[in-house]
Every structure is written in structure tokens, then in C-alpha cells.
Scaffold this motif. Structure first.
Motif, PDB file in Angstrom:
ATOM      1  N   LEU A  14       0.820  -1.209   0.000  1.00  0.00           N
ATOM      2  CA  LEU A  14       0.000   0.000   0.000  1.00  0.00           C
ATOM      3  C   LEU A  14       0.854   1.259   0.000  1.00  0.00           C
ATOM      4  O   LEU A  14       0.416   2.318  -0.421  1.00  0.00           O
ATOM      5  CB  LEU A  14      -0.928   0.029   1.223  1.00  0.00           C
ATOM      6  CG  LEU A  14      -2.072  -0.963   1.223  1.00  0.00           C
ATOM      7  CD1 LEU A  14      -2.867  -0.833   2.513  1.00  0.00           C
ATOM      8  CD2 LEU A  14      -2.969  -0.750   0.034  1.00  0.00           C
ATOM      9  N   ASN A  18       0.538   2.200  -7.021  1.00  0.00           N
ATOM     10  CA  ASN A  18      -0.341   3.282  -7.446  1.00  0.00           C
ATOM     11  C   ASN A  18      -1.288   2.760  -8.526  1.00  0.00           C
ATOM     12  O   ASN A  18      -1.238   1.597  -8.908  1.00  0.00           O
ATOM     13  CB  ASN A  18       0.472   4.487  -7.933  1.00  0.00           C
ATOM     14  CG  ASN A  18       1.346   4.179  -9.122  1.00  0.00           C
ATOM     15  OD1 ASN A  18       1.002   3.382  -9.992  1.00  0.00           O
ATOM     16  ND2 ASN A  18       2.501   4.814  -9.184  1.00  0.00           N
ATOM     17  N   GLY A  19      -2.148   3.641  -9.002  1.00  0.00           N
ATOM     18  CA  GLY A  19      -3.150   3.243  -9.985  1.00  0.00           C
ATOM     19  C   GLY A  19      -2.581   2.607 -11.226  1.00  0.00           C
ATOM     20  O   GLY A  19      -3.122   1.633 -11.736  1.00  0.00           O
ATOM     21  N   VAL A  22      -1.923  -1.128 -10.786  1.00  0.00           N
ATOM     22  CA  VAL A  22      -3.007  -2.077 -10.499  1.00  0.00           C
ATOM     23  C   VAL A  22      -4.176  -1.983 -11.471  1.00  0.00           C
ATOM     24  O   VAL A  22      -5.072  -2.815 -11.446  1.00  0.00           O
ATOM     25  CB  VAL A  22      -3.528  -1.915  -9.052  1.00  0.00           C
ATOM     26  CG1 VAL A  22      -2.414  -2.124  -8.048  1.00  0.00           C
ATOM     27  CG2 VAL A  22      -4.185  -0.571  -8.837  1.00  0.00           C
ATOM     28  N   LEU A  85      -2.349   3.672  -4.182  1.00  0.00           N
ATOM     29  CA  LEU A  85      -3.344   2.618  -3.973  1.00  0.00           C
ATOM     30  C   LEU A  85      -4.149   2.859  -2.709  1.00  0.00           C
ATOM     31  O   LEU A  85      -5.359   2.645  -2.698  1.00  0.00           O
ATOM     32  CB  LEU A  85      -2.675   1.239  -3.928  1.00  0.00           C
ATOM     33  CG  LEU A  85      -3.625   0.058  -3.760  1.00  0.00           C
ATOM     34  CD1 LEU A  85      -4.655  -0.004  -4.880  1.00  0.00           C
ATOM     35  CD2 LEU A  85      -2.848  -1.242  -3.694  1.00  0.00           C
ATOM     36  N   CYS A 110      -9.789   1.137 -12.264  1.00  0.00           N
ATOM     37  CA  CYS A 110      -9.519   0.389 -11.036  1.00  0.00           C
ATOM     38  C   CYS A 110     -10.815   0.326 -10.236  1.00  0.00           C
ATOM     39  O   CYS A 110     -11.412   1.363  -9.940  1.00  0.00           O
ATOM     40  CB  CYS A 110      -8.427   1.092 -10.220  1.00  0.00           C
ATOM     41  SG  CYS A 110      -7.997   0.222  -8.703  1.00  0.00           S
ATOM     42  N   VAL A 115      -8.460  -3.899  -6.882  1.00  0.00           N
ATOM     43  CA  VAL A 115      -7.685  -3.659  -5.658  1.00  0.00           C
ATOM     44  C   VAL A 115      -7.393  -4.985  -4.964  1.00  0.00           C
ATOM     45  O   VAL A 115      -6.247  -5.274  -4.598  1.00  0.00           O
ATOM     46  CB  VAL A 115      -8.429  -2.700  -4.707  1.00  0.00           C
ATOM     47  CG1 VAL A 115      -7.761  -2.650  -3.344  1.00  0.00           C
ATOM     48  CG2 VAL A 115      -8.513  -1.307  -5.319  1.00  0.00           C
TER      49      VAL A 115
END
Length: 142
Positions: A14, A18-19, A22, A85, A110, A115
Motif C-alpha cells: 500500500l 499506485n493506480g 493495479v 493505492l 480500477c 484492488v
């Protein structure tokens, strides 16, 4: 160094994911009738202009506002691909997917499932470790 290796081995993903790391890229999403489907169940869709910028969104066929801040209320949130994230998790608590963009151009999506997949996957920790090592390279020589 050994210290960096030990630190990275016990790192929480975490902290560094970052976006971009993922997301499901736009190129992998289903397209139908000019709509880009943001989830496998085809509940959420977005319409992009010729520059791939979001111009309209829908949830179960009903208009769904496009917004750039969680404080703007219900709607499809458009966030930067570099959004941590930890912050994306907060955004996904609504149950809606988050459209990830770079300079306003849609790059991926996302959602809650993404996640969970990222955190559960064996390569999530590896990606976090790689990111930490890259970040550390800049500080080792300083």
C-alpha cells in the motif's frame, strides 16, 4: 545494500503501489457502441472523445456524472494514474470503479475487484519492492 533488501522484503505494498500498477488498461476493456465498459458485469460505462478523454458516463444505463474529486458526490471519479493505492481503496469504497487518466486521457480503470486482485497477487509485493528499489537509487547517490 542488505539494509535496503531487508526493508523492501517487509514492505507494505500500500505504501508504494499506485493506480498505474493495479489498473486494467483501457485497451483491455470491452467496447460496445462507442461505450467503454469499466466492469465485467457491464454496469458502468464511459464515452470517450477522439482524444480518449471522458465526456459522459452511465451506471446501469442511467446518466452518471463524471467528477474529478470524491467531494463532488456520486458519479464516476476520474483520478490520476499515479494516485496511491491507499487513496484508490478509499475511492472504491463507494463500490464504483475509478477511471484512471494521465493529463485527462483515459488510461485504465480500477475497481474494488482490481484492488483485491492487486493485493492478493504474488507480484504485488514484487512490484512494490521494485518501486522501492527504484526510489532508493535516487537517494543512495545523494
Amino acid at each position: 545494500s542488505a539494509y535496503v533488501g531487508e526493508f523492501v522484503q517487509h514492505m507494505n505494498p500500500l505504501s508504494v503501489l499506485n493506480g498505474r500498477m493495479v489498473m486494467r488498461p483501457v485497451e483491455e476493456l470491452a467496447v460496445d457502441g462507442g461505450r467503454l465498459w469499466l466492469d465485467p458485469g457491464r454496469h458502468y460505462s464511459v464515452t470517450l472523445d477522439s482524444s480518449r478523454r471522458p465526456v459522459a458516463a452511465a451506471c446501469d444505463g442511467a446518466p452518471f456524472p463524471v467528477r474529478t474529486s470524491p467531494q463532488e458526490g456520486a458519479g464516476l471519479l476520474v483520478a490520476d494514474v499515479e494516485t496511491p493505492l491507499r487513496q484508490l481503496i478509499q475511492c472504491c469504497r463507494s463500490g464504483h470503479p475509478v477511471l484512471l487518466a494521465e493529463a485527462g486521457v483515459a488510461r485504465g480503470v480500477c475497481g474494488p475487484t482490481d484492488v483485491i486482485r492487486a493485493l492478493a497477487s504474488s507480484d504485488a509485493r514484487a512490484r512494490a519492492q521494485m518501486q522501492a528499489k527504484e526510489s532508493n537509487k535516487g537517494t543512495e547517490h545523494a
